[in-house]
Design a protein around this motif. Sequence first.
Motif, PDB file in Angstrom:
ATOM      1  N   TYR A  18      63.501  43.482 -46.520  1.00 22.11           N
ATOM      2  CA  TYR A  18      63.743  44.877 -46.877  1.00 22.11           C
ATOM      3  C   TYR A  18      62.717  45.412 -47.869  1.00 22.11           C
ATOM      4  CZ  TYR A  18      68.271  44.393 -44.593  1.00 22.11           C
ATOM      5  OH  TYR A  18      69.263  44.183 -43.668  1.00 22.11           O
ATOM      6  N   ILE A  19      61.913  44.533 -48.446  1.00 20.36           N
ATOM      7  CA  ILE A  19      60.972  44.916 -49.495  1.00 20.36           C
ATOM      8  C   ILE A  19      59.544  44.825 -48.960  1.00 20.36           C
ATOM      9  CG2 ILE A  19      60.224  44.512 -51.866  1.00 20.36           C
ATOM     10  CD1 ILE A  19      63.209  45.199 -51.583  1.00 20.36           C
ATOM     11  N   LYS A  20      58.858  45.959 -48.878  1.00 21.43           N
ATOM     12  CA  LYS A  20      57.491  45.972 -48.379  1.00 21.43           C
ATOM     13  C   LYS A  20      56.512  45.680 -49.514  1.00 21.43           C
ATOM     14  CE  LYS A  20      58.613  49.443 -44.873  1.00 21.43           C
ATOM     15  NZ  LYS A  20      58.376  50.827 -44.387  1.00 21.43           N
ATOM     16  N   ASN A  21      55.482  44.918 -49.213  1.00 21.55           N
ATOM     17  CA  ASN A  21      54.365  44.668 -50.138  1.00 21.55           C
ATOM     18  C   ASN A  21      54.786  43.970 -51.425  1.00 21.55           C
ATOM     19  OD1 ASN A  21      52.617  46.058 -48.346  1.00 21.55           O
ATOM     20  ND2 ASN A  21      53.278  48.012 -49.224  1.00 21.55           N
ATOM     21  N   ARG A  22      55.953  43.315 -51.410  1.00 19.08           N
ATOM     22  CA  ARG A  22      56.421  42.508 -52.544  1.00 19.08           C
ATOM     23  C   ARG A  22      56.340  43.280 -53.861  1.00 19.08           C
ATOM     24  NH1 ARG A  22      57.290  37.193 -51.061  1.00 19.08           N
ATOM     25  NH2 ARG A  22      57.142  36.402 -53.179  1.00 19.08           N
ATOM     26  N   GLN A  23      56.888  44.471 -53.857  1.00 15.74           N
ATOM     27  CA  GLN A  23      56.961  45.312 -55.050  1.00 15.74           C
ATOM     28  C   GLN A  23      58.222  44.958 -55.830  1.00 15.74           C
ATOM     29  OE1 GLN A  23      54.682  47.956 -55.964  1.00 15.74           O
ATOM     30  NE2 GLN A  23      53.433  46.882 -54.448  1.00 15.74           N
ATOM     31  N   LEU A  24      58.059  44.650 -57.120  1.00 14.62           N
ATOM     32  CA  LEU A  24      59.177  44.242 -57.963  1.00 14.62           C
ATOM     33  C   LEU A  24      59.216  45.081 -59.232  1.00 14.62           C
ATOM     34  CD1 LEU A  24      61.415  42.228 -58.986  1.00 14.62           C
ATOM     35  CD2 LEU A  24      59.536  40.800 -59.831  1.00 14.62           C
ATOM     36  N   ALA A  25      60.386  45.609 -59.540  1.00 17.90           N
ATOM     37  CA  ALA A  25      60.599  46.323 -60.804  1.00 17.90           C
ATOM     38  C   ALA A  25      61.538  45.499 -61.677  1.00 17.90           C
ATOM     39  CB  ALA A  25      61.187  47.703 -60.556  1.00 17.90           C
ATOM     40  N   ILE A  26      61.054  45.122 -62.864  1.00 16.03           N
ATOM     41  CA  ILE A  26      61.907  44.462 -63.848  1.00 16.03           C
ATOM     42  C   ILE A  26      62.467  45.536 -64.773  1.00 16.03           C
ATOM     43  CG2 ILE A  26      62.036  42.807 -65.731  1.00 16.03           C
ATOM     44  CD1 ILE A  26      59.704  41.301 -64.488  1.00 16.03           C
ATOM     45  N   VAL A  27      63.767  45.705 -64.756  1.00 18.63           N
ATOM     46  CA  VAL A  27      64.421  46.727 -65.572  1.00 18.63           C
ATOM     47  C   VAL A  27      65.059  46.045 -66.776  1.00 18.63           C
ATOM     48  CG1 VAL A  27      66.190  48.518 -65.657  1.00 18.63           C
ATOM     49  CG2 VAL A  27      64.860  48.176 -63.560  1.00 18.63           C
ATOM     50  N   GLN A  28      64.605  46.425 -67.967  1.00 12.24           N
ATOM     51  CA  GLN A  28      65.221  45.900 -69.184  1.00 12.24           C
ATOM     52  C   GLN A  28      66.453  46.744 -69.533  1.00 12.24           C
ATOM     53  OE1 GLN A  28      62.343  44.378 -72.328  1.00 12.24           O
ATOM     54  NE2 GLN A  28      61.093  45.962 -71.359  1.00 12.24           N
ATOM     55  N   ASP A 113      62.523  53.645 -53.820  1.00 11.83           N
ATOM     56  CA  ASP A 113      61.076  53.500 -53.675  1.00 11.83           C
ATOM     57  C   ASP A 113      60.714  52.173 -53.029  1.00 11.83           C
ATOM     58  OD1 ASP A 113      60.543  55.950 -54.788  1.00 11.83           O
ATOM     59  OD2 ASP A 113      60.091  55.184 -56.788  1.00 11.83           O
ATOM     60  N   ASN A 114      61.714  51.468 -52.534  1.00 12.04           N
ATOM     61  CA  ASN A 114      61.533  50.213 -51.797  1.00 12.04           C
ATOM     62  C   ASN A 114      61.014  49.083 -52.679  1.00 12.04           C
ATOM     63  OD1 ASN A 114      59.702  48.682 -49.210  1.00 12.04           O
ATOM     64  ND2 ASN A 114      61.899  48.945 -49.178  1.00 12.04           N
ATOM     65  N   LYS A 115      61.507  49.031 -53.920  1.00 10.62           N
ATOM     66  CA  LYS A 115      61.170  47.933 -54.809  1.00 10.62           C
ATOM     67  C   LYS A 115      62.372  47.010 -54.967  1.00 10.62           C
ATOM     68  CE  LYS A 115      57.701  50.429 -57.503  1.00 10.62           C
ATOM     69  NZ  LYS A 115      57.236  50.808 -58.866  1.00 10.62           N
ATOM     70  N   PHE A 116      62.096  45.727 -55.083  1.00  4.52           N
ATOM     71  CA  PHE A 116      63.139  44.787 -55.464  1.00  4.52           C
ATOM     72  C   PHE A 116      63.444  45.057 -56.934  1.00  4.52           C
ATOM     73  CE2 PHE A 116      65.238  41.073 -56.913  1.00  4.52           C
ATOM     74  CZ  PHE A 116      65.736  40.388 -55.823  1.00  4.52           C
ATOM     75  N   VAL A 117      64.717  45.225 -57.268  1.00  8.53           N
ATOM     76  CA  VAL A 117      65.087  45.550 -58.638  1.00  8.53           C
ATOM     77  C   VAL A 117      65.720  44.334 -59.308  1.00  8.53           C
ATOM     78  CG1 VAL A 117      66.354  47.098 -60.157  1.00  8.53           C
ATOM     79  CG2 VAL A 117      65.472  47.949 -57.975  1.00  8.53           C
ATOM     80  N   LEU A 118      65.042  43.826 -60.329  1.00 10.22           N
ATOM     81  CA  LEU A 118      65.551  42.733 -61.159  1.00 10.22           C
ATOM     82  C   LEU A 118      65.929  43.321 -62.509  1.00 10.22           C
ATOM     83  CD1 LEU A 118      66.011  39.799 -62.105  1.00 10.22           C
ATOM     84  CD2 LEU A 118      63.540  39.672 -62.560  1.00 10.22           C
ATOM     85  N   THR A 119      67.224  43.376 -62.802  1.00  9.17           N
ATOM     86  CA  THR A 119      67.689  43.943 -64.059  1.00  9.17           C
ATOM     87  C   THR A 119      68.102  42.825 -65.005  1.00  9.17           C
ATOM     88  OG1 THR A 119      68.498  45.902 -62.883  1.00  9.17           O
ATOM     89  CG2 THR A 119      69.246  45.574 -65.147  1.00  9.17           C
ATOM     90  N   LEU A 120      67.546  42.868 -66.203  1.00  5.14           N
ATOM     91  CA  LEU A 120      67.834  41.860 -67.222  1.00  5.14           C
ATOM     92  C   LEU A 120      68.743  42.469 -68.280  1.00  5.14           C
ATOM     93  CD1 LEU A 120      64.196  40.473 -67.727  1.00  5.14           C
ATOM     94  CD2 LEU A 120      65.926  39.693 -66.084  1.00  5.14           C
TER      95      LEU A 120
END
Length: 332
Positions: A18-28, A113-120
């Motif tokens: 589901y995630i194109k171009n391995r885009q990752l957002a780290i949300v603090q 925006d098609n980013k994997f969302v990693l929330t810490l």
Amino acid sequence: MTKITTQLETVTEPHYKYIKNRQLAIVQAPFCGGQGKTGVEKGPKYMLNHGLESDLRELGWDITVESPLDEEYLQKMMEKDAVTDRFKNTKRPGLVGTTTKTIYENVSKLAQDNKFVLTLGGDHSIAIGTVSGVQEAYSDLGLIWIDAHADINTLESTDSGNLHGCPVSFLLGLHKDIECPESFKWVPGKLNPNKIVYVGLRDVDKAEKKIIKDLGIKAFSMYHVDKFGINKVIEMALECLHPNGGRGPIMCSYDVDAVDPLFVPATGTPVRGGLTLREGLFLVERLAETGDLVALDIVECNPDLAINDIHVSDTISAGCAIARCALGETLL
């Protein structure tokens, strides 16, 4: 002499379809207002200082780091007399509601925006915002809630009044027909009971047990892990979310207290008898392997509750390992 050969099972690299171009957002999400112990707001910085961002870049992710919360404002609000922010028995509903709305708006944009969302996190109340936000991008989202606790108390059933024990009830929309603080009126409450599965439960309130049974929510406690083994449990959990071999996007909301405090001691509500660290990592490795994982929360790392530096290191290392395993790290 007969030559004996063995064939190893081929494990394919997680492909995050589901995630194109391995885009990752780290949300603090450095928030501690959903419970009474300060220090959990330090979790995101500790994990990033541990090298998490660079580790994930080495796994091939293109990363942005988001900081949607005003930490100075949150600190000031936490220092105010909590008695002024109450609703029935619940503590700081105004602060929790407005903060999770900010997280929701940020996560929603990133997921769309098609980013994997990693929330810490932060405490687990932040999941009101993260899960709601991810649902804006994936209407058929399946949610795996890994936790020692069910976190499904309502505003009326909670004994402690701590809202980190209530996020699932908000996500399910259980407050739509009862009196609710204005600060939570924004919550969509669109999660269907058949789209959430619990794994690792071992400390569930009486009222929560009733809610789970009444709604028919699938839940796998440590009893099931002991009885069937962790691989069978995760296979059954996936089948619950997508029956008959179906597939669909999955989010994982991971409270580190699901892992036994022997391995993760610096957390707010530890309960003995939990997952081993290896079981805890296997869970997210297996989710990554499906290719369906689109978002992950890691919450309740609290360095201030450590007895010594080793406890801090063990807890933060475990949180970072969960993230790495969910985002493609494998043993071989």
